[in-house]
Each structure stands twice: as C-alpha cells, then as structure tokens.
Design an enzyme around this catalytic site. Sequence first.
Site, PDB file in Angstrom:
ATOM      1  N   GLY A 135      -8.980  -2.196  -0.904  1.00 22.46           N
ATOM      2  CA  GLY A 135      -8.662  -2.758  -2.217  1.00 22.46           C
ATOM      3  C   GLY A 135      -9.886  -3.327  -2.916  1.00 22.46           C
ATOM      4  N   ARG A 156      -2.430  -1.053  12.961  1.00 20.99           N
ATOM      5  CA  ARG A 156      -1.744  -1.128  14.253  1.00 20.99           C
ATOM      6  C   ARG A 156      -2.537  -2.017  15.218  1.00 20.99           C
ATOM      7  NH1 ARG A 156       0.111   4.475  16.957  1.00 20.99           N
ATOM      8  NH2 ARG A 156       0.334   3.742  19.079  1.00 20.99           N
ATOM      9  N   ARG A 200       3.828   2.849  16.875  1.00 17.18           N
ATOM     10  CA  ARG A 200       3.701   3.377  15.517  1.00 17.18           C
ATOM     11  C   ARG A 200       4.933   3.016  14.698  1.00 17.18           C
ATOM     12  NH1 ARG A 200       3.176   9.690  14.247  1.00 17.18           N
ATOM     13  NH2 ARG A 200       5.320   9.512  14.910  1.00 17.18           N
ATOM     14  N   ASN A 252      -0.878   3.057   4.805  1.00 18.92           N
ATOM     15  CA  ASN A 252      -0.423   4.037   5.808  1.00 18.92           C
ATOM     16  C   ASN A 252       0.865   3.622   6.495  1.00 18.92           C
ATOM     17  OD1 ASN A 252      -2.164   6.282   5.891  1.00 18.92           O
ATOM     18  ND2 ASN A 252      -3.769   5.049   6.844  1.00 18.92           N
ATOM     19  N   ARG A 263     -13.755  14.803   3.056  1.00 18.14           N
ATOM     20  CA  ARG A 263     -14.359  14.840   4.406  1.00 18.14           C
ATOM     21  C   ARG A 263     -14.702  16.275   4.791  1.00 18.14           C
ATOM     22  NH1 ARG A 263     -10.230  10.211   6.592  1.00 18.14           N
ATOM     23  NH2 ARG A 263     -11.661   8.474   6.347  1.00 18.14           N
ATOM     24  N   HIS A 299      -0.902  13.085   5.647  1.00 19.19           N
ATOM     25  CA  HIS A 299      -2.153  12.436   6.045  1.00 19.19           C
ATOM     26  C   HIS A 299      -2.087  12.096   7.535  1.00 19.19           C
ATOM     27  CE1 HIS A 299      -5.821  10.277   5.582  1.00 19.19           C
ATOM     28  NE2 HIS A 299      -5.300   9.087   5.793  1.00 19.19           N
TER      29      HIS A 299
HETATM   30  N1  LIG Z   1      -4.283   6.881   2.450  1.00 22.13           N
HETATM   31  C1  LIG Z   1      -5.480   6.898   2.998  1.00 22.13           C
HETATM   32  O1  LIG Z   1      -6.153   7.911   2.987  1.00 22.13           O
HETATM   33  C2  LIG Z   1      -6.007   5.654   3.605  1.00 22.13           C
HETATM   34  C3  LIG Z   1      -5.162   4.627   3.897  1.00 22.13           C
HETATM   35  N2  LIG Z   1      -5.631   3.448   4.388  1.00 22.13           N
HETATM   36  C4  LIG Z   1      -4.652   2.393   4.596  1.00 22.13           C
HETATM   37  O2  LIG Z   1      -4.806   1.431   3.548  1.00 22.13           O
HETATM   38  C5  LIG Z   1      -4.352   0.171   4.014  1.00 22.13           C
HETATM   39  C6  LIG Z   1      -5.419  -0.881   3.728  1.00 22.13           C
HETATM   40  O3  LIG Z   1      -6.566  -0.659   4.525  1.00 22.13           O
HETATM   41  P1  LIG Z   1      -7.730  -1.766   4.565  1.00 22.13           P
HETATM   42  O4  LIG Z   1      -8.025  -2.243   3.190  1.00 22.13           O
HETATM   43  O5  LIG Z   1      -8.800  -1.224   5.403  1.00 22.13           O
HETATM   44  O6  LIG Z   1      -6.981  -2.948   5.349  1.00 22.13           O
HETATM   45  P2  LIG Z   1      -7.303  -4.502   5.270  1.00 22.13           P
HETATM   46  O7  LIG Z   1      -6.630  -5.124   6.437  1.00 22.13           O
HETATM   47  O8  LIG Z   1      -8.769  -4.712   5.075  1.00 22.13           O
HETATM   48  O9  LIG Z   1      -6.564  -4.978   3.929  1.00 22.13           O
HETATM   49  C7  LIG Z   1      -5.176  -5.059   3.803  1.00 22.13           C
HETATM   50  C8  LIG Z   1      -4.878  -6.232   2.894  1.00 22.13           C
HETATM   51  O10 LIG Z   1      -3.476  -6.259   2.620  1.00 22.13           O
HETATM   52  C9  LIG Z   1      -3.120  -7.602   2.476  1.00 22.13           C
HETATM   53  N3  LIG Z   1      -1.682  -7.782   2.567  1.00 22.13           N
HETATM   54  C10 LIG Z   1      -0.879  -7.746   3.661  1.00 22.13           C
HETATM   55  N4  LIG Z   1       0.394  -7.977   3.318  1.00 22.13           N
HETATM   56  C11 LIG Z   1       0.415  -8.132   1.972  1.00 22.13           C
HETATM   57  C12 LIG Z   1       1.442  -8.382   1.020  1.00 22.13           C
HETATM   58  N5  LIG Z   1       2.721  -8.513   1.408  1.00 22.13           N
HETATM   59  N6  LIG Z   1       1.093  -8.507  -0.263  1.00 22.13           N
HETATM   60  C13 LIG Z   1      -0.190  -8.382  -0.665  1.00 22.13           C
HETATM   61  N7  LIG Z   1      -1.208  -8.147   0.188  1.00 22.13           N
HETATM   62  C14 LIG Z   1      -0.911  -8.024   1.488  1.00 22.13           C
HETATM   63  C15 LIG Z   1      -3.879  -8.289   3.603  1.00 22.13           C
HETATM   64  O11 LIG Z   1      -3.957  -9.701   3.420  1.00 22.13           O
HETATM   65  C16 LIG Z   1      -5.231  -7.597   3.502  1.00 22.13           C
HETATM   66  O12 LIG Z   1      -6.137  -8.286   2.667  1.00 22.13           O
HETATM   67  C17 LIG Z   1      -4.003   0.357   5.488  1.00 22.13           C
HETATM   68  O13 LIG Z   1      -2.626   0.602   5.622  1.00 22.13           O
HETATM   69  C18 LIG Z   1      -4.808   1.592   5.858  1.00 22.13           C
HETATM   70  O14 LIG Z   1      -4.291   2.247   6.991  1.00 22.13           O
HETATM   71  C19 LIG Z   1      -6.959   3.234   4.581  1.00 22.13           C
HETATM   72  C20 LIG Z   1      -7.861   4.244   4.326  1.00 22.13           C
HETATM   73  C21 LIG Z   1      -7.445   5.553   3.897  1.00 22.13           C
HETATM   74  C1  LIG Z   2      -7.448   4.992   7.576  1.00 19.73           C
HETATM   75  C2  LIG Z   2      -7.207   6.365   7.134  1.00 19.73           C
HETATM   76  O1  LIG Z   2      -6.084   6.744   6.848  1.00 19.73           O
HETATM   77  C3  LIG Z   2      -8.321   7.265   7.040  1.00 19.73           C
HETATM   78  O2  LIG Z   2      -9.481   6.847   7.148  1.00 19.73           O
HETATM   79  O3  LIG Z   2      -8.082   8.471   6.843  1.00 19.73           O
END
Ligand SMILES: NC(=O)C1=CN([C@@H]2O[C@H](COP(=O)(O)OP(=O)(O)OC[C@H]3O[C@@H](n4cnc5c(N)ncnc54)[C@H](O)[C@@H]3O)[C@@H](O)[C@H]2O)C=CC1
Ligand SMILES: CC(=O)C(=O)O
Length: 309
Positions: free
Chosen positions: A15, A83, A89, A121, A152, A176
């Site tokens: 974010g 996780r 999962r 995710n 990628r 994904h």
């Molecule tokens: N679709 C894709 O290709 C990708 C998906 N992801 C996914 O994106 C998500 C975020 O990844 P990161 O930023 O690395 O994780 P992160 O742990 O750094 O950030 C997640 C944020 O969500 C916040 N959060 C949790 N519950 C919340 C709520 N109810 N309301 C508002 N904020 C809330 C947390 O406080 C945290 O700041 C994960 O689920 C990750 O697996 C990450 C990379 C690629």
């Molecule tokens: C975290 C994730 O979904 C990715 O890096 O592809």
Amino acid sequence: MARKKITIIGAGNVGATAAHWAASKELGDIVLLDIMEGIPQGKGLDLMEASPVEGFDCNILGTNNYADTANSDVIVITAGIARKPGMSRDDLIATNTKIVADCAKKAAEQSPNSIIIIVSNPLDAMTYVAQKASGFPTNRVFGMSGILDAARFKTFIAMEMGCSVKDVSTILLGGHGDDMVPLPSYTFIGGIPIRQLLPEEKIQAMVDRARKGGAEIVGYLKTGSAYYAPSASVIQMVGAILKDQKRVLPVAAYLNGEYGYEGIYTSVPVMLGANGVEKVFEIELTDEEKLLLAKSVDSVKSLIKVTGM
Ligand SMILES: NC(=O)C1=CN([C@@H]2O[C@H](COP(=O)(O)OP(=O)(O)OC[C@H]3O[C@@H](n4cnc5c(N)ncnc54)[C@H](O)[C@@H]3O)[C@@H](O)[C@H]2O)C=CC1
Ligand SMILES: CC(=O)C(=O)O
C-alpha cells in the site's frame, strides 16, 4: 479540472509503495488508510514531505477513518495478513475474507461510484469477496495479479535474451497461484515469436520461475513478500482507469461465460479504462492451454468456496 482521488487501504509494504508510485506519477490526491493508528498518518506525511524534493503536486492524507475516503475515484485494497506459522491456508482465507469484506463494504459506502481494485491474497477469491461485499457491478471490481505475473515472466525473458524488457510482450491467464498460465504461444520479442528464439526447455524453465515468482522473493526477504513490482502493477491499472487509457492488460476480471467459465474471477486480457473492465478478450487456446486454464480455475473455485461468500 478537479484532481482525481485515490484511496489505498492497507498502508503496509504494498500500500505505501503504491502511494509512492501514484504520487510520483501525479495521478491524483491520495488517501492512505490502515487499521493501525499512526502508521498511515506517518507514512502519508513522510511521502508528502518528499514532494518539494521530487516536485510532485498532490495531497497525501494518512487516516484510520473511512469518512476521509469519501468520493474516491479508485480504491485499492491491500489490507490483510500474511500466513503465520501454524496457520492453515483456510485460516488465512477466513481472516482475509473478513478484512477484505469489511474494507470493501466501508469504502463502497463512502464512494458509491468508485472502482475497486483488490491486491490482497488469495487474490482471485478476495476479489470475489470484495465484489459481493461492495455490491458494485463486476466491471467496477477486479484484481491485480496478471500484470505482476506477466512482468515477472517478461523480466526473466529479457534477462535470458539480454534484450530490453520494453521489447518483450506476453499474455498470461488464470489464478494468482502456482498453476497460473503464462502463454509462450502469445510471447514475442520485438514481434518475433519466442519459440523462434529460445529452446522449449529454456522457455518452460522461465514459465516455472514466473509461476513461483512470489515465493522466490519471499525466500530472499524472509520477513514479508514482494512489494515493488506488485505496487507498480496496481498503479499501472490505476493510471489506465484515471486517464481512460483503454490499456489491454491481464486483469483478474469477472467471467460471464468467457473461456467457458461463469461467476468467478481470474486473470484474462481486458480493456481497462474509465469504466473499469470495459471488455474481456477471449483468445484462441490450444487443447493443452485449455487444460492448464481449467486446472487453475479449479484452484480459484476451491478458494472461493472456502470464503463462504
Ligand atoms: N495480488 C498480488 O499479486 C499480490 C498480493 N499481495 C498481497 O497484498 C497484501 C498486502 O501485502 P503487504 O503490503 O506486503 O502486507 P503488509 O503486512 O505489509 O500490509 C498489510 C497492511 O494491512 C493492514 N490491515 C490489516 N487489517 C486491516 C483492516 N481491517 N483495515 C485496514 N488495514 C488493515 C495492516 O495493518 C498492514 O499495514 C497481502 O495479502 C499480500 O499477500 C502482495 C503482493 C502481490
Ligand atoms: C505476494 C504475492 O502474491 C506475490 O509476490 O506474487
């Protein structure tokens, strides 16, 4: 012309970095919302203080309050948990389903005409959850993964060829996950089909690496997952929408019979513009590619089932 408003929910790695890309591209004013008090405020102000140095004009507000997100044009949901040891999962899906449904519902109430892009995710299932929770039409709720997964694959091809990434184009289908479907048959280097330039075993090795691309980064970072390429990918989608660019990109879109599937989200090539997903392109596939897509869609279906939505 009024500035566009972008809300990013979840001020974690993806974010906050998405806010950075959006600000540097001056796509609009940004609201960064998180459940953690102080985090979005601190990151938002810090990013705003970079603006005199970098020379971008936009307001960046960090908040814990959905009222601040009102009348956003685009909402990006990155909120969720990763996780943890001992967690299945299915446990992760149950937790993230609650988080994503809550974020989508609250954000949709504040911005009833907005477009919602999901990053959390498991991506395809969380996109389904967000659409149900928001009640928005499916063209205005979709997910980001295909751009990242294709990026990628393109990166590995450019590394292998020693050519510019700008000259690599491809299409990628499916969920994904490890069974996503990179398509060598639709991959070109400067317009030349990849199969005329590289042996099949090298191509398949890169397909495999792309499928495991997320895990490769986790393996290095240990404490989290990828965020530079994911955030750049979602901001490419935000830009396409806010500038009505009609970009043709792989997006986790709702399928209404296309490719023979109905009522699920999965990555397919779409036209992305001011109305969100404006068209889904159905491309010709070989029997083998159809089987690979079917396997990936089966995985998405089983994840959606676990959400209980
Ligand atoms: N679709 C894709 O290709 C990708 C998906 N992801 C996914 O994106 C998500 C975020 O990844 P990161 O930023 O690395 O994780 P992160 O742990 O750094 O950030 C997640 C944020 O969500 C916040 N959060 C949790 N519950 C919340 C709520 N109810 N309301 C508002 N904020 C809330 C947390 O406080 C945290 O700041 C994960 O689920 C990750 O697996 C990450 C990379 C690629
Ligand atoms: C975290 C994730 O979904 C990715 O890096 O592809």
